[in-house]
Design a protein around this motif. Structure first.
Motif, short mmCIF file in Angstrom:
data_model
loop_
_atom_site.label_atom_id
_atom_site.label_comp_id
_atom_site.label_asym_id
_atom_site.label_seq_id
_atom_site.Cartn_x
_atom_site.Cartn_y
_atom_site.Cartn_z
N VAL A 110 0.91 -0.98 -0.43
CA VAL A 110 0.04 0.49 -0.01
C VAL A 110 1.29 1.22 0.30
CG1 VAL A 110 -1.99 1.81 1.11
CG2 VAL A 110 -1.93 -1.15 1.43
N ALA A 111 0.03 2.34 -1.13
CA ALA A 111 0.91 3.13 -0.83
C ALA A 111 0.44 4.43 0.47
CB ALA A 111 1.17 4.06 -2.34
N PRO A 112 1.48 5.14 0.87
CA PRO A 112 0.26 6.45 1.22
C PRO A 112 -0.31 7.42 0.60
CG PRO A 112 3.06 6.83 2.09
CD PRO A 112 2.89 5.50 0.44
N ALA A 113 -1.70 7.79 0.79
CA ALA A 113 -2.51 8.56 0.72
C ALA A 113 -2.62 9.77 0.17
CB ALA A 113 -3.76 7.67 0.47
N GLY A 114 -1.00 10.90 0.75
CA GLY A 114 -0.46 11.45 1.75
C GLY A 114 0.38 12.03 2.31
N PRO A 115 0.87 13.15 2.53
CA PRO A 115 2.70 13.39 2.94
C PRO A 115 2.21 12.79 4.74
CG PRO A 115 1.10 14.86 2.85
CD PRO A 115 0.40 14.66 2.50
N ALA A 116 2.95 12.59 5.36
CA ALA A 116 3.76 12.45 6.86
C ALA A 116 3.19 13.22 7.40
CB ALA A 116 5.42 12.68 7.02
N VAL A 117 2.37 12.32 8.55
CA VAL A 117 1.12 13.16 9.48
C VAL A 117 2.31 12.47 10.88
CG1 VAL A 117 -1.17 12.93 10.32
CG2 VAL A 117 -0.43 13.12 7.71
N GLY A 118 2.05 14.20 11.67
CA GLY A 118 2.31 14.07 13.38
C GLY A 118 0.68 14.35 13.94
N TRP A 119 -0.42 13.16 14.48
CA TRP A 119 -0.91 13.50 15.09
C TRP A 119 -1.44 13.84 16.97
CZ3 TRP A 119 -3.86 10.85 18.60
CH2 TRP A 119 -5.51 10.77 18.72
#
Length: 151
Positions: free
Chosen positions: A45-54
């Protein structure tokens, strides 16, 4: 910095979630993104967006944080990582360009804008790291999207 109110769709993050001391946050991010990237690759699976810090809430000397990537709906399963469901909601979003040490001031601007527009945060918030920083890159060119979901 541009700040606006938007409607966000629901998002599923594949992430590593931990309570981390603030002085260990950078190391946590480095480890977590690598672990999530391996889990995504193993699942094809490829990411659907940039890296996220939640962030589940406001940091003190430690913070409940998840670091990872959004994935397409229905993806998975993923081994060795967590899933964080971010519900659809209205949000105040600011786009900040600059080094990461400027993020606290940028967040202050987003929160002030929300207050001026009678918009109350729901408690959590996140950062989307639009540009992928590199050791040889210019920190002043980093682009970070600051997302404050609303009640």
């Amino acid at each position: 910095m541009d700040v606006e109110r938007v409607e966000l769709p629901a998002v599923t993050l594949v992430a590593v979630r931990r309570t981390v001391r603030m002085d260990q946050l950078a190391g946590f991010y480095d480890q977590a993104y690598g672990q999530v990237a391996q889990a995504l690759a193993a699942s094809g699976v490829a990411p659907a967006g940039p890296a996220v810090g939640w962030y589940a809430g406001m940091p003190t000397d430690s913070v409940d944080v998840a670091a990872g990537f959004a994935v397409p709906e229905g993806s998975g399963p993923f081994e060795g990582v967590d899933t964080v469901e971010l519900p659809a909601s209205a949000a105040v979003v600011g786009t900040y360009t600059g080094p990461y040490d400027g993020l606290p001031d940028a967040w202050s601007e987003v929160v002030a804008w929300a207050g001026e527009h009678d918009a109350a945060g729901r408690g959590d918030f996140w950062e989307e790291y639009v540009t992928d920083p590199s050791p040889d890159g210019d920190p002043a060119a980093n682009v970070t999207r600051l997302v404050l979901p609303l009640r």
